[in-house]
Design an enzyme around this catalytic site. Structure first.
Site, PDB file in Angstrom:
ATOM      1  CG  ASP A  24      -1.777   1.238   1.546  1.00 34.66           C
ATOM      2  OD1 ASP A  24      -2.024   2.170   0.347  1.00 34.66           O
ATOM      3  OD2 ASP A  24      -2.749   1.554   2.560  1.00 34.66           O
ATOM      4  CG  ASN A  26      -3.049   5.639  -0.647  1.00 32.47           C
ATOM      5  OD1 ASN A  26      -2.836   4.494  -0.024  1.00 32.47           O
ATOM      6  ND2 ASN A  26      -4.209   6.198  -1.996  1.00 32.47           N
ATOM      7  CG  ASP A  28      -5.918   3.242   0.336  1.00 31.36           C
ATOM      8  OD1 ASP A  28      -5.057   2.701   0.408  1.00 31.36           O
ATOM      9  OD2 ASP A  28      -6.807   3.210  -0.598  1.00 31.36           O
ATOM     10  CG  ASP A  32      -1.489   2.370  -3.451  1.00 30.57           C
ATOM     11  OD1 ASP A  32       0.119   1.550  -4.156  1.00 30.57           O
ATOM     12  OD2 ASP A  32      -2.005   2.401  -2.806  1.00 30.57           O
ATOM     13  CG  ASP A 207     -12.165 -14.064 -14.413  1.00 28.80           C
ATOM     14  OD1 ASP A 207     -11.144 -14.415 -13.630  1.00 28.80           O
ATOM     15  OD2 ASP A 207     -12.901 -14.183 -14.395  1.00 28.80           O
ATOM     16  CD  GLU A 266     -10.323 -18.727 -13.698  1.00 30.44           C
ATOM     17  OE1 GLU A 266     -10.398 -19.040 -12.123  1.00 30.44           O
ATOM     18  OE2 GLU A 266     -10.928 -17.909 -14.103  1.00 30.44           O
ATOM     19  CG  HIS A 326      -7.274 -14.749  -7.174  1.00 29.98           C
ATOM     20  ND1 HIS A 326      -6.824 -15.073  -7.714  1.00 29.98           N
ATOM     21  CD2 HIS A 326      -8.482 -13.928  -7.654  1.00 29.98           C
ATOM     22  CE1 HIS A 326      -7.514 -15.449  -9.052  1.00 29.98           C
ATOM     23  NE2 HIS A 326      -8.703 -14.522  -8.451  1.00 29.98           N
ATOM     24  CG  ASP A 327     -10.711 -17.739  -7.849  1.00 27.69           C
ATOM     25  OD1 ASP A 327     -10.464 -16.161  -6.805  1.00 27.69           O
ATOM     26  OD2 ASP A 327     -10.133 -17.396  -8.715  1.00 27.69           O
TER      27      ASP A 327
HETATM   28  O1  ISL Z   1     -13.040 -18.692  -6.506  1.00 30.46           O
HETATM   29  C1  ISL Z   1     -13.730 -20.381  -6.543  1.00 30.46           C
HETATM   30  C2  ISL Z   1     -15.289 -19.944  -5.756  1.00 30.46           C
HETATM   31  O2  ISL Z   1     -15.685 -19.853  -5.157  1.00 30.46           O
HETATM   32  C3  ISL Z   1     -13.799 -20.483  -8.312  1.00 30.46           C
HETATM   33  O3  ISL Z   1     -14.794 -21.309  -8.529  1.00 30.46           O
HETATM   34  C4  ISL Z   1     -13.774 -19.365  -9.360  1.00 30.46           C
HETATM   35  O4  ISL Z   1     -14.689 -18.859  -9.465  1.00 30.46           O
HETATM   36  C5  ISL Z   1     -13.575 -19.667 -10.367  1.00 30.46           C
HETATM   37  O5  ISL Z   1     -12.298 -20.255 -10.906  1.00 30.46           O
HETATM   38  C6  ISL Z   1     -13.339 -18.537 -11.701  1.00 30.46           C
HETATM   39  O6  ISL Z   1     -12.918 -17.740 -10.724  1.00 30.46           O
HETATM   40  C7  ISL Z   1     -12.369 -16.519 -11.461  1.00 30.46           C
HETATM   41  O7  ISL Z   1     -13.421 -15.492 -11.897  1.00 30.46           O
HETATM   42  C8  ISL Z   1     -14.095 -15.157 -10.767  1.00 30.46           C
HETATM   43  C9  ISL Z   1     -13.586 -14.323  -9.638  1.00 30.46           C
HETATM   44  O8  ISL Z   1     -14.040 -14.298  -8.911  1.00 30.46           O
HETATM   45  C10 ISL Z   1     -12.674 -15.638  -9.306  1.00 30.46           C
HETATM   46  O9  ISL Z   1     -11.693 -14.050  -8.544  1.00 30.46           O
HETATM   47  C11 ISL Z   1     -11.494 -15.591  -9.976  1.00 30.46           C
HETATM   48  O10 ISL Z   1     -10.724 -16.281 -10.932  1.00 30.46           O
HETATM   49  C12 ISL Z   1     -15.577 -14.166 -11.190  1.00 30.46           C
HETATM   50  O11 ISL Z   1     -14.941 -13.165 -12.407  1.00 30.46           O
END
Ligand code: ISL
Length: 539
Positions: A24, A26, A28, A32, A207, A266, A326-327
């Protein structure tokens, strides 16, 4: 020696910066672009950098944040909370100066319901942008047009009283799906892609790209057994439609009109054979292989995953392995199997000694586990909906641990998600000062990988006989071989080979634990607890 035809996206390692949690600038509480720029030396460009070759930035476009940036309200701008377009251009310049390429995250399956395109689309049935989204009448007797389910729970259709039709959203109702069948939509998204290419962006993560198209008649999906509503269907009409292929070919032609640009998809729920069909000279450069993320901490399973991927990979395809993102729960938390720092090293060696392009998730280079959160602290929509069955994705999105200072050096303000309480001991500054740390092992592995083409490119051959405790394999390019031995357990193991290996010429390139056994014989390799060793030979 670095190979003379070294190519960044094929031979390099890519680091996933979950921007809001990285640094971060700034105060907040939200990461960023200026924060990221201030940390670029950490990633590459100095003798004691980690040594990665590219960063993938999670979405940094204006967004109401219903899905933390995956609900985009403008595809060609930077969200002011992350900085300005000027900051972004500075990021490109500063990253390139350090040998770091930059990938953006293109969320083209849907937009935010606040995107001007959707605001216009929902105004009237006759408007020029009506058909940019998927609008349908209800069934004759009432109810949504078909049985499709949202990934995040509930029906995938929301009734809009103003024009008395339903719109389709594979994710939240605030994420209406774009209608890719409409050529104007396709053109607008290609234009947005060109906008970023012209600003020097090197590549894109796409995505859920295989959900862009739906069957034009919107039939019911067949049902099956599953936990969540979405899992109780075969997704034959809402995912993996054949129209994807020409759309990807168009995108690829656009990328190829610029030098050295790349794409990584993805892929949502496809098997390795399906994955291969999307890659190649007229499709994507690669798709993520999530096999490692679905495995338990069992060496045979990982071996099978690699063999499976190698078997199905198309001739012009390229593998792309990942342990965390991140998922998903961070892998040291997800796998269990031992102390996080022990598991982290073995997993790192597994990831960074495969053919293909490895993606690292920020923090994994220090062995960062998930943060423990209470129900009241959960802000991720699927976590709020499915708790405690599924706790959502907040635990794996906590701020980076930079140092022992307040908030782990992430922010001078209040972090948007809680920082783990152990940051005073577990942080990047401490680990960079310790040659035995997880961080130092990652750096050494990345260096060895860069200098040893057998690691990034070599053919895979499993050497060890079946064993839950360990895995040994050979990686071969003409003139060079690497032999990798991994012990997934806390006790020493002898991994017997399926056939003898010529013992001459090997030298130990790297070991996770210099003090623990790493002994190679023609019939087996003996390695200490949680040891990971890479032997190399030339000729
Ligand atoms: O994280 C999941 C369920 O909670 C996964 O099924 C995820 O939604 C899936 O892999 C698709 O992910 C991508 O598109 C989503 C977003 O929320 C995810 O962060 C992204 O990686 C919708 O844009």
């Amino acid at each position: 020696m670095i190979s003379p035809d070294w190519l960044w996206w094929r031979d390099g390692a890519i680091y996933h910066v979950y921007l809001r949690s990285f640094a971060d600038g700034n105060g907040d509480g939200l990461g960023d672009l200026p924060g990221l720029i201030s940390r670029l030396d950490y990633l590459n460009g100095t003798p004691d950098s980690l040594g990665i070759d590219a960063i993938w930035l999670s979405p940094c476009f204006p967004s109401p944040d219903k899905d933390f940036g995956y609900d985009v309200a403008d595809f060609t701008a930077i969200d002011p909370r992350y900085g300005t377009l000027g900051d972004f251009e500075r990021l490109i310049t500063e990253a390139h100066r350090r040998g770091i390429r930059v990938l953006l995250d293109l969320v083209y399956n849907h937009t935010s319901d606040q995107h001007p395109w959707f605001l216009e689309s929902r105004l009237s049935k006759q408007g020029p942008r009506r058909d940019w989204y998927v609008w349908r009448d209800g069934r004759p007797g009432g109810g949504p047009p078909n049985n499709w389910q949202s990934v995040f729970g509930g029906r995938a259709w929301t009734w809009d009283e103003a024009t008395r039709q339903y719109y389709y959203h594979m994710f939240l109702r605030e994420q209406p799906d774009l209608n890719w069948h409409n050529p104007d939509v396709r053109r607008a998204l290609m234009d947005a892609t060109r906008f970023w290419l012209d600003r020097g962006v090197d590549g894109f993560r796409l995505d859920v790209f295989n959900a862009w198209y739906e069957h034009a008649d919107y039939p019911d999906n067949p049902t099956k057994i599953g936990l969540r509503g979405f899992d109780r269907q075969h997704h034959i009409y809402d995912i993996d439609r054949p129209e994807m292929h020409p759309a990807l070919a168009e995108l690829r032609a656009l990328l190829d009109s610029y030098p050295e640009r790349m794409s990584v998809g993805e892929l949502f729920g496809a098997d390795p054979a399906g994955a291969a069909s999307y890659c190649g000279d007229h499709g994507l450069h690669m798709v993520f292989n999530f096999e490692f993320t679905n495995r338990r901490w069992d060496s045979d399973g990982f071996g099978a995953s690699i063999e499976n991927a190698e078997r199905h990979m198309a001739a012009d395809g390229w593998p792309c392995y990942v342990l965390s993102n991140h998922d998903l729960s961070r892998h040291v938390s997800r796998y269990g199997g031992g102390h996080p720092a022990e598991v982290a090293r073995v997993a790192a060696a597994l990831l960074l000694t495969q053919r293909g392009t490895p993606f690292l998730y920020y923090g994994e280079e220090i062995g960062l586990p998930d943060v423990a959160l209470r129900r009241s602290q959960i802000i991720d929509p699927p976590g709020r909906r499915y708790w405690p069955l599924y706790k959502g994705r907040d635990p794996n999105r906590a701020p980076m641990h930079w140092d022992a200072g307040p908030n782990a050096g992430f922010t001078t303000g209040t972090p948007w998600l809680p920082v783990r309480p152990d940051y005073a001991e577990l942080n990047a500054a401490a680990q960079r000062a310790d040659p035995r740390s997880v961080w130092s092992f990652y750096r050494d592995l990345l260096r060895l990988r860069r200098q040893t083409s057998a690691l990034g490119r070599g053919a895979f051959e499993r050497l060890s006989q079946p064993s839950k405790g360990g895995l040994a394999y050979l990686r071969t390019v003409p003139g060079q071989q690497a032999l990798v031995a991994l012990n997934f357990r806390a006790t020493p193991v002898r991994l017997a080979f399926q056939h003898p290996v010529d013992p001459s010429g090997w030298s130990l390139g790297l070991a996770a634990h210099p003090g623990r056994a790493a002994r190679l014989t023609p019939e087996a390799v003996e390695i200490g607890s949680f040891q990971a060793a890479v032997f190399v030979r030339s000729g």
